[in-house]
Design a protein around this motif. Structure first.
Motif, mmCIF file in Angstrom:
data_model
loop_
_atom_site.group_PDB
_atom_site.id
_atom_site.type_symbol
_atom_site.label_atom_id
_atom_site.label_comp_id
_atom_site.label_asym_id
_atom_site.label_seq_id
_atom_site.Cartn_x
_atom_site.Cartn_y
_atom_site.Cartn_z
ATOM 1 N N UNK A 56 -22.367 -19.116 -18.559
ATOM 2 C CA UNK A 56 -21.650 -17.858 -18.766
ATOM 3 C C UNK A 56 -20.523 -17.789 -17.751
ATOM 4 N N UNK A 57 -19.386 -17.284 -18.205
ATOM 5 C CA UNK A 57 -18.200 -17.146 -17.369
ATOM 6 C C UNK A 57 -17.570 -15.805 -17.705
ATOM 7 N N UNK A 58 -17.206 -15.054 -16.700
ATOM 8 C CA UNK A 58 -16.570 -13.771 -16.961
ATOM 9 C C UNK A 58 -16.410 -12.970 -15.700
ATOM 10 N N UNK A 59 -16.429 -11.675 -15.873
ATOM 11 C CA UNK A 59 -16.287 -10.813 -14.726
ATOM 12 C C UNK A 59 -16.324 -9.361 -15.113
ATOM 13 N N UNK A 60 -16.241 -8.514 -14.099
ATOM 14 C CA UNK A 60 -16.317 -7.091 -14.340
ATOM 15 C C UNK A 60 -15.419 -6.310 -13.418
ATOM 16 N N UNK A 61 -15.272 -5.042 -13.746
ATOM 17 C CA UNK A 61 -14.536 -4.086 -12.936
ATOM 18 C C UNK A 61 -15.533 -3.010 -12.546
ATOM 19 N N UNK A 62 -15.573 -2.662 -11.271
ATOM 20 C CA UNK A 62 -16.529 -1.659 -10.794
ATOM 21 C C UNK A 62 -15.839 -0.621 -9.935
ATOM 22 N N UNK A 63 -16.512 0.481 -9.742
ATOM 23 C CA UNK A 63 -16.069 1.533 -8.827
ATOM 24 C C UNK A 63 -14.625 1.955 -9.072
ATOM 25 N N UNK A 64 -14.249 2.059 -10.307
ATOM 26 C CA UNK A 64 -12.874 2.458 -10.598
ATOM 27 C C UNK A 64 -12.729 3.947 -10.319
ATOM 28 N N UNK A 114 -16.376 -8.370 -19.295
ATOM 29 C CA UNK A 114 -16.554 -9.324 -20.385
ATOM 30 C C UNK A 114 -17.239 -10.575 -19.846
ATOM 31 N N UNK A 115 -18.074 -11.183 -20.665
ATOM 32 C CA UNK A 115 -18.655 -12.490 -20.363
ATOM 33 C C UNK A 115 -18.446 -13.368 -21.589
ATOM 34 N N UNK A 116 -18.188 -14.622 -21.342
ATOM 35 C CA UNK A 116 -18.139 -15.616 -22.418
ATOM 36 C C UNK A 116 -19.318 -16.546 -22.200
ATOM 37 N N UNK A 117 -20.136 -16.704 -23.218
ATOM 38 C CA UNK A 117 -21.327 -17.541 -23.156
ATOM 39 C C UNK A 117 -21.041 -18.832 -23.909
ATOM 40 N N UNK A 118 -21.091 -19.954 -23.190
ATOM 41 C CA UNK A 118 -20.850 -21.256 -23.793
ATOM 42 C C UNK A 118 -22.196 -21.925 -24.052
ATOM 43 N N UNK A 119 -22.560 -22.126 -25.331
ATOM 44 C CA UNK A 119 -23.854 -22.744 -25.633
ATOM 45 C C UNK A 119 -23.880 -24.215 -25.218
ATOM 46 N N UNK A 120 -25.063 -24.704 -24.894
ATOM 47 C CA UNK A 120 -25.204 -26.101 -24.469
ATOM 48 C C UNK A 120 -24.778 -27.062 -25.572
ATOM 49 N N UNK A 121 -24.890 -26.648 -26.828
ATOM 50 C CA UNK A 121 -24.488 -27.524 -27.938
ATOM 51 C C UNK A 121 -22.990 -27.811 -27.908
ATOM 52 N N UNK A 122 -22.186 -26.913 -27.337
ATOM 53 C CA UNK A 122 -20.755 -27.150 -27.239
ATOM 54 C C UNK A 122 -20.452 -28.334 -26.352
ATOM 55 N N UNK A 123 -21.192 -28.482 -25.248
ATOM 56 C CA UNK A 123 -20.973 -29.585 -24.323
ATOM 57 C C UNK A 123 -21.374 -30.920 -24.954
ATOM 58 N N UNK A 124 -22.408 -30.902 -25.759
ATOM 59 C CA UNK A 124 -22.846 -32.124 -26.429
ATOM 60 C C UNK A 124 -21.806 -32.598 -27.440
ATOM 61 N N UNK A 125 -21.132 -31.647 -28.090
ATOM 62 C CA UNK A 125 -20.127 -32.025 -29.088
ATOM 63 C C UNK A 125 -18.851 -32.562 -28.444
ATOM 64 N N UNK A 126 -18.613 -32.264 -27.167
ATOM 65 C CA UNK A 126 -17.419 -32.752 -26.476
ATOM 66 C C UNK A 126 -17.566 -34.194 -25.989
ATOM 67 N N UNK A 127 -18.780 -34.704 -25.923
ATOM 68 C CA UNK A 127 -19.004 -36.068 -25.427
ATOM 69 C C UNK A 127 -18.602 -37.111 -26.430
#
Length: 181
Positions: free
Chosen positions: A29-37, A168-181
């Motif tokens: 997972x990769x992403x981030x947030x905004x807090x205490x606005x 927002x978070x982006x979730x990259x499934x493990x199957x994506x990495x297998x398809x890149x090999x």
């Protein structure tokens, strides 16, 4: 520009038909947030914002560990203030059978983190945070998240309180990495 379009198409293509693969062992997972606005409306003449980029790895289904950095800026009369924290974190996502939710596209989770933190003019202290969150999946791999965290920095200049994080978070499934090999 071509790299950006290719990356966007790759993320979109990987998000089609991946039901629950985003929370399986080996996914990231990769992403981030905004807090205490705080916009400085009302009696306080203060503007505060915290940005928290986050990267994690699923060590088993529904359990992610990773790192995050919190950067806070406060604009106030007199002198502006800065704060930071660097944390390791862990997340546990409740399964659909463990925690029933009305929105089938979302998952409840708990997050806990620990690390170091500090502020301008204060020594570095020990930082802990924990709380519940909800990830609403716009697609199979992209989620809007809300996270209510207790944050505490212990040491010189210690502070604590609650923060509401939205991001927002982006979730990259493990199957994506297998398809890149």
């Amino acid at each position: 520009m071509k790299k950006f379009l290719f990356s966007t198409l790759l993320v979109f293509a990987c998000s089609i038909g991946v039901a629950t693969a985003q929370l399986q062992k080996g996914s990231t997972l990769v992403g981030g947030g905004i807090a205490d606005l705080n916009l400085g409306l009302g009696d306080d003449d203060v503007f505060t914002i915290t940005l928290t980029p986050r990267v994690g790895y699923f060590i088993q289904d529904n359990v992610a560990v990773g790192g995050k950095v919190g950067l806070t800026y406060t604009a106030q009369p007199g002198e502006d203030a800065y704060a930071y924290n660097v944390n390791a974190f862990g997340r546990y996502y409740f399964g659909e059978k463990e925690f029933n939710t009305l929105l089938k596209q979302g998952r409840w989770f708990l997050e806990a983190g620990a690390g170091i933190g500090g502020a301008k003019g204060a020594d570095v202290g020990f930082n802990v945070n924990f709380g519940p969150g909800y990830a609403y999946f716009l697609t199979d791999n992209i989620a809007v998240e809300g996270l209510l965290l207790y944050n505490g920095i212990f040491g010189d200049g210690s502070s604590n309180g609650l923060s509401l994080n939205v991001g927002f978070q982006i979730y990259f499934p493990s199957s994506m990495y297998k398809s890149l090999k």
